[in-house]
Write a protein that holds these residues in place. Structure first.
Motif, mmCIF file in Angstrom:
data_model
loop_
_atom_site.group_PDB
_atom_site.id
_atom_site.type_symbol
_atom_site.label_atom_id
_atom_site.label_comp_id
_atom_site.label_asym_id
_atom_site.label_seq_id
_atom_site.Cartn_x
_atom_site.Cartn_y
_atom_site.Cartn_z
ATOM 1 N N ARG A 187 2.358 1.921 -3.434
ATOM 2 C CA ARG A 187 1.459 2.225 -4.254
ATOM 3 C C ARG A 187 1.009 3.817 -4.147
ATOM 4 O O ARG A 187 0.917 4.433 -5.154
ATOM 5 N N GLU B 129 -6.664 12.476 -4.265
ATOM 6 C CA GLU B 129 -6.729 11.738 -5.477
ATOM 7 C C GLU B 129 -6.274 10.351 -5.161
ATOM 8 O O GLU B 129 -6.950 9.362 -5.627
ATOM 9 N N ILE B 130 -5.194 10.268 -4.421
ATOM 10 C CA ILE B 130 -4.676 8.943 -4.488
ATOM 11 C C ILE B 130 -5.648 8.209 -3.373
ATOM 12 O O ILE B 130 -5.933 7.216 -3.447
ATOM 13 N N HIS C 176 0.071 12.926 -8.093
ATOM 14 C CA HIS C 176 -1.299 13.148 -7.781
ATOM 15 C C HIS C 176 -1.182 13.673 -6.143
ATOM 16 O O HIS C 176 -0.160 13.314 -5.530
ATOM 17 N N LEU D 46 -8.883 8.625 -3.304
ATOM 18 C CA LEU D 46 -9.910 8.164 -4.091
ATOM 19 C C LEU D 46 -9.684 6.836 -4.798
ATOM 20 O O LEU D 46 -10.463 6.126 -4.984
ATOM 21 N N GLU D 47 -8.374 6.945 -5.314
ATOM 22 C CA GLU D 47 -7.951 5.977 -6.423
ATOM 23 C C GLU D 47 -7.888 4.470 -5.694
ATOM 24 O O GLU D 47 -8.149 3.416 -6.138
ATOM 25 N N LEU D 48 -7.227 4.316 -4.289
ATOM 26 C CA LEU D 48 -6.791 3.525 -3.616
ATOM 27 C C LEU D 48 -8.010 2.912 -2.876
ATOM 28 O O LEU D 48 -7.890 2.048 -1.678
ATOM 29 N N ASN D 49 -9.301 3.714 -2.840
ATOM 30 C CA ASN D 49 -10.273 3.602 -1.643
ATOM 31 C C ASN D 49 -9.572 3.496 -0.192
ATOM 32 O O ASN D 49 -9.866 2.564 0.666
ATOM 33 N N ARG E 183 0.750 -1.234 0.070
ATOM 34 C CA ARG E 183 -0.104 -0.116 -0.167
ATOM 35 C C ARG E 183 0.816 1.291 0.108
ATOM 36 O O ARG E 183 0.568 2.154 -0.776
ATOM 37 N N LEU F 241 1.877 7.007 -6.868
ATOM 38 C CA LEU F 241 1.065 7.720 -7.179
ATOM 39 C C LEU F 241 1.517 9.209 -7.015
ATOM 40 O O LEU F 241 1.226 10.348 -7.731
#
Length: 185
Positions: A151, A164-165, A160, A167-170, A148, A155
């Motif tokens: 990632r 934004e990160i 980002h 939102l993208e990775l929940n 995690r 990003l």
């Protein structure tokens, strides 16, 4: 007042949003309610007033549509403001957690110094500052955390921002910001 009490007091204060935000939101809701009630009253008056000509009725309908558009714009603005306030609270909560952890580390260091046990090997944070759980996480959770973090870092390096990160990775925005703030240079 000890450092731990000061940190707890700061945590209690930061957990609640400032009262002026709630007053602002309440005021906006009251304005919307007033507009809604006034629109309904105008509709009742226009429906019961047979002396209006067709052009006057068309003009009133245009005005009502304009008011409806204004109300929709206000609702969108309120929603955006609520999101901004939520993001600000997430960021402040993350920063507060970081400060509490730092305070607990300094308290532990002061305790060791007062007891005469200060050594370079004792600079690890206390258990309460490094983990919220009493039991260590399994190795699979550690590898998931590493994945995690990688990632999130990838990003962030791609340009980002934390939201934004998240939102993208929940993930929660505060968690992403904390991981980015704790990143080693």
């Amino acid at each position: 007042m000890t450092l731990a009490q000061a940190a707890q007091q700061a945590a209690d204060q930061a957990a609640e949003p400032p009262p002026y935000i709630w007053l602002l939101l309440l005021g906006i809701v009251l304005v919307i309610a007033y507009l809604f009630i006034s629109i309904r009253a105008k509709r009742r008056r226009s429906a019961t007033d047979p002396s209006l000509s067709a052009t006057e009725q068309i003009e009133r309908n245009r005005q009502l549509k304009g008011m409806r558009g204004d109300l929709e714009t206000i609702m969108v603005e309120i929603e955006q403001m609520a999101k901004r306030v939520g993001h600000q609270l997430d960021a402040k909560a993350t920063r507060l957690e970081q400060l509490i952890n730092e305070a607990e580390l300094k308290i532990a260091q002061l305790d060791r110094a007062q007891n005469g046990h200060d050594s370079p090997a004792d600079d690890s944070p206390p258990a309460s500052a490094s983990s919220n759980d009493a039991t260590p996480a399994p190795a699979s959770d550690e590898s998931q955390d590493d994945d995690r973090r990688r990632r999130i870092y990838a990003l962030a390096d791609a340009g980002h921002d934390a939201h934004e990160i998240a939102l993208e990775l929940n993930e929660m925005p505060g968690t992403v910001e904390l991981i980015l703030n704790l990143r080693q240079p």
